[in-house]
Design a protein around this motif. Structure first.
Motif, PDB file in Angstrom:
ATOM      1  N   ALA A  31       0.944  -1.140  -0.130  1.00 48.37           N
ATOM      2  CA  ALA A  31      -0.057  -0.056   0.123  1.00 48.37           C
ATOM      3  C   ALA A  31       0.741   1.365  -0.096  1.00 48.37           C
ATOM      4  N   SER A  32       2.104   1.263   0.621  1.00 46.77           N
ATOM      5  CA  SER A  32       2.969   2.436   0.642  1.00 46.77           C
ATOM      6  C   SER A  32       3.761   2.468  -0.720  1.00 46.77           C
ATOM      7  N   GLY A  33       3.534   1.629  -1.670  1.00 44.07           N
ATOM      8  CA  GLY A  33       4.218   1.614  -3.027  1.00 44.07           C
ATOM      9  C   GLY A  33       5.468   0.727  -3.062  1.00 44.07           C
ATOM     10  N   ALA A  34       5.802  -0.116  -2.252  1.00 41.48           N
ATOM     11  CA  ALA A  34       6.988  -1.153  -2.289  1.00 41.48           C
ATOM     12  C   ALA A  34       6.269  -2.267  -3.295  1.00 41.48           C
ATOM     13  N   GLU A  35       7.549  -2.901  -4.041  1.00 38.31           N
ATOM     14  CA  GLU A  35       6.996  -3.919  -4.669  1.00 38.31           C
ATOM     15  C   GLU A  35       7.439  -5.140  -3.528  1.00 38.31           C
ATOM     16  N   VAL A  36       6.430  -5.983  -3.601  1.00 34.73           N
ATOM     17  CA  VAL A  36       6.313  -6.832  -2.299  1.00 34.73           C
ATOM     18  C   VAL A  36       6.395  -8.490  -2.882  1.00 34.73           C
ATOM     19  N   SER A  37       7.066  -9.096  -2.314  1.00 38.45           N
ATOM     20  CA  SER A  37       7.111 -10.565  -2.737  1.00 38.45           C
ATOM     21  C   SER A  37       6.691 -11.388  -1.268  1.00 38.45           C
ATOM     22  N   LEU A  38       5.700 -12.135  -1.168  1.00 42.73           N
ATOM     23  CA  LEU A  38       5.431 -12.968  -0.077  1.00 42.73           C
ATOM     24  C   LEU A  38       5.635 -14.469  -0.284  1.00 42.73           C
ATOM     25  N   ALA A 112      18.265  -9.010  -4.648  1.00 45.16           N
ATOM     26  CA  ALA A 112      18.249  -7.925  -5.758  1.00 45.16           C
ATOM     27  C   ALA A 112      18.711  -6.575  -5.167  1.00 45.16           C
ATOM     28  N   ASP A 113      19.170  -5.778  -6.060  1.00 47.37           N
ATOM     29  CA  ASP A 113      19.227  -4.345  -5.462  1.00 47.37           C
ATOM     30  C   ASP A 113      18.125  -3.720  -5.146  1.00 47.37           C
ATOM     31  N   ASP A 114      18.329  -2.777  -4.101  1.00 47.39           N
ATOM     32  CA  ASP A 114      17.188  -2.197  -3.590  1.00 47.39           C
ATOM     33  C   ASP A 114      15.806  -3.144  -2.992  1.00 47.39           C
ATOM     34  N   VAL A 115      16.244  -4.070  -2.258  1.00 48.49           N
ATOM     35  CA  VAL A 115      15.318  -5.103  -1.646  1.00 48.49           C
ATOM     36  C   VAL A 115      15.789  -5.483  -0.174  1.00 48.49           C
ATOM     37  N   GLN A 116      14.720  -5.509   0.704  1.00 48.29           N
ATOM     38  CA  GLN A 116      15.034  -5.683   1.831  1.00 48.29           C
ATOM     39  C   GLN A 116      14.149  -7.018   2.150  1.00 48.29           C
TER      40      GLN A 116
END
Length: 120
Positions: A31-38, A112-116
């Protein structure tokens, strides 16, 4: 490009608060705009099966089925290959939009870059 978040949830109804927290963080990040992988692993693997998220209940928490639907609509949901096999869950058994993949794909996403990456 939005930052990414990979969330691996290992708990299911056996640890309801930890489980719900992973789904809540995933939906909130989306919802805050992140690309999410669950990633659904361990006992959370059951939530890839239709009807299982609707059976889950935790007081004072958003319904798991709603959180899962949000992530399916805007992000990516993956069921661990080995976890599915151990539970007898086949590709035909899972919700539309859930993919089944293994550790190599998880590592690729997490590094991947820019991923937490978070594990619950």
């Amino acid at each position: 490009m939005p930052r990414g978040l990979v969330v691996k949830v290992t708990a299911g109804a056996d640890d309801a608060e930890r489980c719900n927290q992973a789904f809540t963080v995933s939906a909130t990040a989306l919802a805050s705009g992140a690309e999410v992988s669950l990633w659904l692993t361990g006992e959370a693997a059951w939530f890839a099966v239709p009807g299982r998220a609707e059976e889950f209940s935790l007081p004072v928490a958003a319904p798991l089925a709603d959180l899962l639907a949000a992530v399916l609509a805007g992000g990516r949901v993956t069921l661990c290959t080995q976890c599915a096999e151990r539970r007898g869950i086949a590709a035909d058994d899972v919700l539309k939009g859930v993919r089944i993949a293994g550790a190599a794909v998880f590592v690729e996403e997490a590094l991947a870059d820019d991923v937490q990456a978070l594990v619950y």
